[in-house]
Design an enzyme around this catalytic site. Structure first.
Site, short mmCIF file in Angstrom:
data_model
loop_
_atom_site.label_atom_id
_atom_site.label_comp_id
_atom_site.label_asym_id
_atom_site.label_seq_id
_atom_site.Cartn_x
_atom_site.Cartn_y
_atom_site.Cartn_z
CB CYS A 113 -0.81 0.08 1.38
SG CYS A 113 -2.10 1.37 1.28
CB CYS A 114 3.65 2.19 2.06
SG CYS A 114 3.06 2.74 3.78
CB CYS A 197 -2.61 7.01 5.75
SG CYS A 197 -1.65 7.37 4.32
CB CYS A 200 -1.11 3.47 8.76
SG CYS A 200 -1.98 2.60 7.66
CB CYS A 224 6.03 5.26 3.84
SG CYS A 224 6.82 6.60 3.25
S1 SF4 Z 1 0.40 4.87 5.63
FE1 SF4 Z 1 -1.28 3.12 5.52
S2 SF4 Z 1 -2.80 3.94 4.18
FE2 SF4 Z 1 -1.21 5.20 3.96
S3 SF4 Z 1 -0.16 4.19 2.12
FE3 SF4 Z 1 0.80 3.39 4.01
S4 SF4 Z 1 -0.29 1.41 4.39
FE4 SF4 Z 1 -1.67 2.76 2.88
#
Ligand code: SF4
Length: 250
Positions: A113-114, A197, A200, A224
Site C-alpha cells: 500500500c505504501c 495516513c 495507520c 513507508c
Molecule cells: S500509511 Fe497506511 S494507508 Fe497510507 S499508504 Fe501506507 S499502508 Fe497505505
C-alpha cells in the site's frame, strides 16, 4: 569546515546546541543549493520536521521548490493544512496516486500500500521535477529505523538526498517552530507526534516518536519506503495521474 566533509553526525546530536544546529542546517542547504540550483527540491511531508526544513529552505532562497505526496487516506486536518500551505506556497507541487488498489490493502499488505500510494508518487515527483537533490525532514532520533542515515546520501546514483535536520532533537524542532511562529498541522494539538495516513497512525506515548505508525502490525514504527526504496528506475512503475494543481486534491 564545509559541512559536506565527512563527520560523525551522531556525536553532533548532543554535541551542538540549538543555534549551532540551525546554522549547520542552513549551511547544508546553502551548499547544496549552490551546487544544484533549482534542481534542489524539498520533499515536504507537512509534518513538523518538514515545516522546519521548508522554513529553513525559504531562508536560503525563496525560490526553492517543493513537493507534497498525499494519499486518499490522509486525515481531513492534514488535507486542510495542505490546502492552506499550497495556497501560501504555490511552488509546492502535490503528487498523489489515484489508481485502484485492493480493498483494505493497508491491512493486508501495508508495505505494498505504501509502495503504491507513497513511493510511486515520490518517484514521479523526482522525475517530473527533474530533481538532482531532494531534501527531507528525516531525523536520527525519531525511532529505531532512523538511526543510521547521513546528512548527505546518494542511495540512487545521481540523486543526492539531503537530511539537513538529521541531528535535531524533537524538542529543538518545536523550539524552532515556536520561535519562528511557523503554522503546523492541528493534529499535533491532539497529541500525535508523527503524522501519516488515518488508518495507520495512532497517538502514543513513550520515547519512540514513530511508535504510533502502523501500530499493531509488523511494520510498527517503521518506514513507508521513500527513505529505503530506490527512487529512480523502478521496476514496475504504477499508473497514476500527473501532479495535481492547486484545488484538485481532496
Ligand atoms: S500509511 Fe497506511 S494507508 Fe497510507 S499508504 Fe501506507 S499502508 Fe497505505
Amino acid at each position: 569546515m564545509p559541512v559536506s566533509e565527512a563527520q560523525d553526525v551522531k556525536a553532533l546530536v548532543d554535541g551542538l546546541n540549538f543555534a549551532e544546529k540551525v546554522e549547520r542546517s542552513l549551511l547544508l542547504l546553502s551548499e547544496a543549493h549552490a551546487q544544484y540550483g533549482e534542481r534542489l527540491v524539498v520533499a515536504n511531508s507537512l509534518g513538523k520536521d518538514s515545516c522546519v526544513v521548508w522554513h529553513l529552505a525559504k531562508r536560503v532562497s525563496p525560490r526553492i521548490r517543493g513537493f507534497v505526496v498525499t494519499t486518499r487516506f490522509k486525515p481531513s486536518q492534514t488535507v486542510d493544512f495542505m490546502r492552506q500551505t499550497v495556497a501560501r506556497y504555490p511552488e509546492l507541487q502535490v503528487f498523489r496516486n489515484d489508481a485502484a488498489i485492493p480493498e483494505r490493502l493497508h491491512v493486508s499488505d501495508p508495505d505494498r500500500c505504501c509502495d503504491l500510494l507513497k513511493v510511486e508518487p515520490t518517484r514521479r515527483a523526482v522525475a517530473e521535477m527533474n530533481v538532482g537533490c531532494w531534501v527531507t525532514g528525516l531525523r536520527c532520533t525519531e525511532g529505531r529505523t532512523r538511526t543510521d542515515f547521513e546528512e548527505r546520501e546518494e542511495r540512487d546514483p545521481g540523486l543526492l538526498k539531503l537530511n539537513p535536520v538529521l541531528i535535531w532533537h524533537e524538542r529543538e524542532i518545536w523550539q524552532y517552530l515556536a520561535l519562528h511562529q511557523v503554522p503546523v498541522n492541528p493534529l499535533y494539538v491532539q497529541g500525535y507526534r508523527s503524522l501519516g495516513c488515518a488508518p495507520c497512525t495512532r497517538i502514543t506515548s513513550g520515547p519512540d516518536e514513530r511508535a504510533g505508525r502502523w501500530l499493531g502490525t509488523s511494520k510498527c514504527g517503521g518506514e513507508c519506503g521513500i527513505h529505503t526504496r530506490p527512487l529512480r528506475n523502478p521496476a514496475t512503475p504504477a499508473p497514476g495521474p500527473a501532479s495535481l494543481g492547486a484545488g484538485q486534491w481532496s
